[in-house]
Design a protein around this motif. Sequence first.
Motif, short mmCIF file in Angstrom:
data_model
loop_
_atom_site.label_atom_id
_atom_site.label_comp_id
_atom_site.label_asym_id
_atom_site.label_seq_id
_atom_site.Cartn_x
_atom_site.Cartn_y
_atom_site.Cartn_z
N ALA A 25 -26.94 -18.12 -12.60
CA ALA A 25 -28.05 -19.05 -12.73
C ALA A 25 -28.92 -18.71 -13.94
N GLY A 26 -28.84 -17.48 -14.39
CA GLY A 26 -29.65 -17.03 -15.52
C GLY A 26 -28.93 -17.22 -16.85
N ALA A 27 -29.45 -18.10 -17.69
CA ALA A 27 -28.85 -18.36 -18.99
C ALA A 27 -28.79 -17.09 -19.84
N ALA A 28 -29.79 -16.23 -19.72
CA ALA A 28 -29.81 -14.98 -20.50
C ALA A 28 -28.63 -14.09 -20.13
N ASN A 29 -28.31 -14.01 -18.84
CA ASN A 29 -27.17 -13.20 -18.41
C ASN A 29 -25.87 -13.76 -18.98
N ILE A 30 -25.74 -15.08 -18.97
CA ILE A 30 -24.53 -15.71 -19.50
C ILE A 30 -24.44 -15.46 -21.01
N ALA A 31 -25.55 -15.52 -21.71
CA ALA A 31 -25.54 -15.26 -23.15
C ALA A 31 -25.07 -13.85 -23.45
N ILE A 32 -25.52 -12.88 -22.66
CA ILE A 32 -25.09 -11.49 -22.83
C ILE A 32 -23.58 -11.37 -22.59
N ALA A 33 -23.11 -11.99 -21.52
CA ALA A 33 -21.68 -11.93 -21.19
C ALA A 33 -20.84 -12.59 -22.28
N LYS A 34 -21.28 -13.74 -22.77
CA LYS A 34 -20.54 -14.43 -23.83
C LYS A 34 -20.49 -13.58 -25.10
N ALA A 35 -21.60 -12.95 -25.43
CA ALA A 35 -21.66 -12.11 -26.62
C ALA A 35 -20.68 -10.94 -26.51
N HIS A 36 -20.60 -10.35 -25.32
CA HIS A 36 -19.68 -9.24 -25.13
C HIS A 36 -18.24 -9.72 -25.21
N ALA A 37 -17.93 -10.85 -24.58
CA ALA A 37 -16.57 -11.38 -24.62
C ALA A 37 -16.17 -11.77 -26.03
N ALA A 38 -17.13 -12.18 -26.84
CA ALA A 38 -16.85 -12.58 -28.22
C ALA A 38 -16.34 -11.41 -29.06
N LEU A 39 -16.60 -10.19 -28.62
CA LEU A 39 -16.10 -9.02 -29.33
C LEU A 39 -14.57 -8.94 -29.27
N ASP A 40 -14.00 -9.60 -28.28
CA ASP A 40 -12.55 -9.67 -28.13
C ASP A 40 -12.16 -11.11 -27.83
N ALA A 41 -12.65 -12.03 -28.65
CA ALA A 41 -12.53 -13.47 -28.41
C ALA A 41 -11.09 -13.93 -28.26
N GLU A 42 -10.19 -13.37 -29.04
CA GLU A 42 -8.80 -13.79 -28.97
C GLU A 42 -8.20 -13.54 -27.59
N ARG A 43 -8.56 -12.40 -27.00
CA ARG A 43 -8.02 -12.04 -25.68
C ARG A 43 -8.55 -12.98 -24.59
N PHE A 44 -9.81 -13.39 -24.71
CA PHE A 44 -10.44 -14.15 -23.62
C PHE A 44 -10.51 -15.66 -23.87
N ALA A 45 -10.01 -16.14 -25.00
CA ALA A 45 -10.17 -17.55 -25.37
C ALA A 45 -9.56 -18.50 -24.35
N LYS A 46 -8.45 -18.13 -23.75
CA LYS A 46 -7.72 -19.06 -22.89
C LYS A 46 -8.08 -18.98 -21.41
N ASN A 47 -8.53 -17.82 -20.95
CA ASN A 47 -8.67 -17.70 -19.50
C ASN A 47 -10.02 -17.19 -19.00
#
Length: 188
Positions: A25-47
């Motif tokens: 529910a917290g947009a800030a938490n999602i932003a943090i998670a997205k930023a971390h996943a972006a460090l390995d964007a190719e791995r997480f792009a599809k799933n």
Amino acid sequence: TEGGGGGILAESLARLGADVTAIDAGAANIAIAKAHAALDAERFAKNLRYEAVTAEELVERGASFDCVTSLEVIEHVTDPLEFTKSIARLVKPDGALFISTLNRTARSFAMAIVAAERVFGIVPPGTHQFSKFLTPGEIAVLAKRGDCEMKELAGMVFDPIRNKWSLSTDTQINFIAYCVKKGVSRTN
């Protein structure tokens, strides 16, 4: 996963090949998670997808999943019954629902509130309210009200020396419940 937080569980499940939708529910938490996943964007792009949305909003959209996890969230919500019903509605028939929380015991009060909040400052003071902690029996009843049956229960124990969590028979502080959504009745 409900309560996507920083994406620790979501990324781990995605690495194992699961198709993951992580919400918070917290947009800030999602932003943090997205930023971390972006460090390995190719791995997480599809799933791996993150969304700042509540479980109730996903229910309204008609979303459903084979497995829903809600880890260390239910002790923070205003209405645990309605929350459990919402996350249970997201589970497909015969699907899995995992709920973890703090047990309402003297040991959990000592560890989660006194030690973690007041002594060591691991989490901010006031993060937890002891009256909102739930027992395994209460989780079983809540799950049943959401048409799920608790099938298994395990304690979750942290080893600070190894900096590692493990499952245990000790449910006095943290525990996780594995529940299964009732399947659709078939008539011949």
